[in-house]
Write an enzyme that holds these catalytic residues in place. Structure first.
Site, PDB file in Angstrom:
ATOM      1  N   HIS A  30       0.860  -1.183   0.000  1.00 55.13           N
ATOM      2  CA  HIS A  30       0.000   0.000   0.000  1.00 55.13           C
ATOM      3  C   HIS A  30       0.898   1.235   0.000  1.00 55.13           C
ATOM      4  CE1 HIS A  30       1.089   0.107   4.217  1.00 55.13           C
ATOM      5  NE2 HIS A  30       0.587  -1.109   4.380  1.00 55.13           N
ATOM      6  N   HIS A  33       4.147   1.432   2.035  1.00 55.18           N
ATOM      7  CA  HIS A  33       5.355   0.799   1.483  1.00 55.18           C
ATOM      8  C   HIS A  33       5.967   1.685   0.400  1.00 55.18           C
ATOM      9  CE1 HIS A  33       2.997  -2.845   2.846  1.00 55.18           C
ATOM     10  NE2 HIS A  33       4.167  -3.087   3.400  1.00 55.18           N
ATOM     11  N   GLN A  57       7.916 -15.625  11.724  1.00 50.69           N
ATOM     12  CA  GLN A  57       7.451 -14.579  12.640  1.00 50.69           C
ATOM     13  C   GLN A  57       5.971 -14.707  12.984  1.00 50.69           C
ATOM     14  OE1 GLN A  57       8.697 -11.536   9.693  1.00 50.69           O
ATOM     15  NE2 GLN A  57       6.863 -10.423  10.267  1.00 50.69           N
ATOM     16  N   GLY A 143       9.274   1.142   8.320  1.00 52.35           N
ATOM     17  CA  GLY A 143       8.241   2.105   8.701  1.00 52.35           C
ATOM     18  C   GLY A 143       8.135   2.249  10.214  1.00 52.35           C
ATOM     19  N   ASP A 146       5.560   0.106  12.567  1.00 51.64           N
ATOM     20  CA  ASP A 146       6.029  -1.014  13.392  1.00 51.64           C
ATOM     21  C   ASP A 146       7.185  -0.497  14.253  1.00 51.64           C
ATOM     22  OD1 ASP A 146       4.400  -3.320  12.329  1.00 51.64           O
ATOM     23  OD2 ASP A 146       5.250  -2.541  10.490  1.00 51.64           O
ATOM     24  N   GLN A 149       9.479  -2.933  16.087  1.00 51.32           N
ATOM     25  CA  GLN A 149      10.295  -3.660  15.097  1.00 51.32           C
ATOM     26  C   GLN A 149      11.463  -2.785  14.643  1.00 51.32           C
ATOM     27  OE1 GLN A 149       8.764  -6.181  11.686  1.00 51.32           O
ATOM     28  NE2 GLN A 149       9.104  -4.288  10.569  1.00 51.32           N
ATOM     29  N   VAL A 172       2.040   6.228   7.203  1.00 50.24           N
ATOM     30  CA  VAL A 172       1.108   6.858   6.258  1.00 50.24           C
ATOM     31  C   VAL A 172      -0.305   6.498   6.714  1.00 50.24           C
ATOM     32  CG1 VAL A 172       0.373   6.981   3.843  1.00 50.24           C
ATOM     33  CG2 VAL A 172       2.799   6.711   4.398  1.00 50.24           C
ATOM     34  N   SER A 181      -2.184  -0.382   6.699  1.00 54.43           N
ATOM     35  CA  SER A 181      -1.627  -1.692   7.050  1.00 54.43           C
ATOM     36  C   SER A 181      -2.221  -2.721   6.098  1.00 54.43           C
ATOM     37  CB  SER A 181      -2.035  -2.040   8.491  1.00 54.43           C
ATOM     38  OG  SER A 181      -1.901  -3.424   8.715  1.00 54.43           O
ATOM     39  N   ARG A 183      -3.093  -5.522   6.895  1.00 55.84           N
ATOM     40  CA  ARG A 183      -4.163  -6.229   7.609  1.00 55.84           C
ATOM     41  C   ARG A 183      -5.476  -5.435   7.630  1.00 55.84           C
ATOM     42  NH1 ARG A 183       0.406  -8.337  10.765  1.00 55.84           N
ATOM     43  NH2 ARG A 183       0.342 -10.604  10.611  1.00 55.84           N
TER      44      ARG A 183
HETATM   45  O1  PAF Z   1       7.414  -5.308   8.590  1.00 57.16           O
HETATM   46  C1  PAF Z   1       7.335  -6.297   7.833  1.00 57.16           C
HETATM   47  O2  PAF Z   1       6.671  -6.273   6.791  1.00 57.16           O
HETATM   48  C2  PAF Z   1       8.063  -7.576   8.223  1.00 57.16           C
HETATM   49  O3  PAF Z   1       8.067  -7.782   9.589  1.00 57.16           O
HETATM   50  C3  PAF Z   1       9.500  -7.648   7.647  1.00 57.16           C
HETATM   51  C4  PAF Z   1      10.396  -6.570   8.236  1.00 57.16           C
HETATM   52  C5  PAF Z   1       9.470  -7.512   6.140  1.00 57.16           C
HETATM   53  C6  PAF Z   1      10.120  -9.000   8.004  1.00 57.16           C
HETATM   54  O4  PAF Z   1       9.354 -10.050   7.519  1.00 57.16           O
END
Ligand code: PAF
Length: 278
Positions: A30, A33, A57, A143, A146, A149, A172, A181, A183
């Protein structure tokens, strides 16, 4: 734009590149990204984006099988966005045998998201390190959506002395401020109309802090109660130090309010940075 699916071809192709900026994704792309791609373009002559839904994950109870996959659409978006190379490996290319060697993230990874998604950051960190080793970028863009992360990947790079810069892209948002997202596609129309309440709950805390309120616990609890009254199931709402994600003290200046909650079957996360000194 080239789409490459195997590691050896990618490595051969990237040997010719003087500078590489990398945008790792799980696809189902989206505007969020694409904004990371635009940042990457400012960082290097060659932009590589990866598309890979990383089984490591996802907990067994999570949405690995349902996670939206849209490779053809994603490639069109990335091509229009000016990406040079898409790395879209099959699972067997990255995990030809069970990935037994896993990276153990720092203890902060067991809080917030980590408290509710066991093994999530081990899986992310292990894959991201593999991708960094394969692509060998000078910069990689993640981004702020997250936020935890991003923090853990910065620590991975710092603590393992990896030779690349981690660059953060702003979240965004849709016109009603819902954070974009992949999701969000799971939301029904009715849920989509309610989804902005997570942002609103975090916003209220941000405004409270900026107005001088330092009763963090009370603000967090009020926000949880408010979301629950609108049928959300709340995992956490937490004010943390921005740089460490540790608990906040009243005299901290740079904070972030983070939240994760479920609306029906969809789990949404969001966060807002707060500059308490302003
Ligand atoms: O943020 C994500 O889309 C994922 O966690 C990543 C960093 C691509 C790892 O799979």
């Amino acid at each position: 734009m080239e789409v490459i699916t195997d590691i050896r071809s990618l490595r051969r192709r990237l040997k010719r590149q003087a500078s590489i900026a990398f945008v790792p994704t799980m696809g189902s792309l989206h505007e969020g990204h694409l904004s990371l791609v635009r940042i990457a373009q400012q960082k290097a002559g060659c932009v590589v984006a990866s598309i890979f839904v990383n089984r490591l994950q996802f907990a067994p109870t999570e949405d690995f099988d349902q996670y939206p996959r849209a490779l053809a659409d994603d490639c069109r978006l990335l091509k229009d966005g000016g990406v040079d190379i898409v790395f879209a490996p099959e699972e067997k290319a990255l995990y030809p045998s069970p990935q037994e060697f896993m990276l153990e993230p720092p203890p902060i990874a067991n809080t917030l998201e980590g408290e509710f998604r066991t093994g999530f950051f081990r899986g992310v960190a292990t894959l991201v390190l593999k991708l960094f080793n394969i692509v060998q970028p000078q910069a990689a863009v993640f981004g702020k959506k997250d936020y935890q992360q991003l923090h853990i990947i910065r620590e991975l790079v710092r603590q393992l002395n990896l030779p690349l810069d981690i660059v953060a892209g702003d979240t965004v948002r849709a016109s009603d401020n819902l954070a974009l997202s992949s999701r969000n596609r799971y939301l029904s129309n009715e849920e989509r109309a309610k989804a902005v309440r997570l942002y609103q709950a975090l916003s209220q805390i941000k405004q409270g802090i900026e107005a001088g309120n330092r009763n963090f616990h009370e603000m967090e609890e009020k926000a949880k109660e408010s979301l629950r009254s609108y049928d959300w199931e709340v995992d956490y709402i937490a004010v943390r130090q921005r740089d460490t994600l540790a608990s906040v003290q009243a005299d901290d200046e740079d904070m972030v309010v983070l939240g994760a909650a479920r609306l029906g079957k969809t789990r949404l996360i969001d966060n807002l940075e707060v500059a308490a000194g302003i």
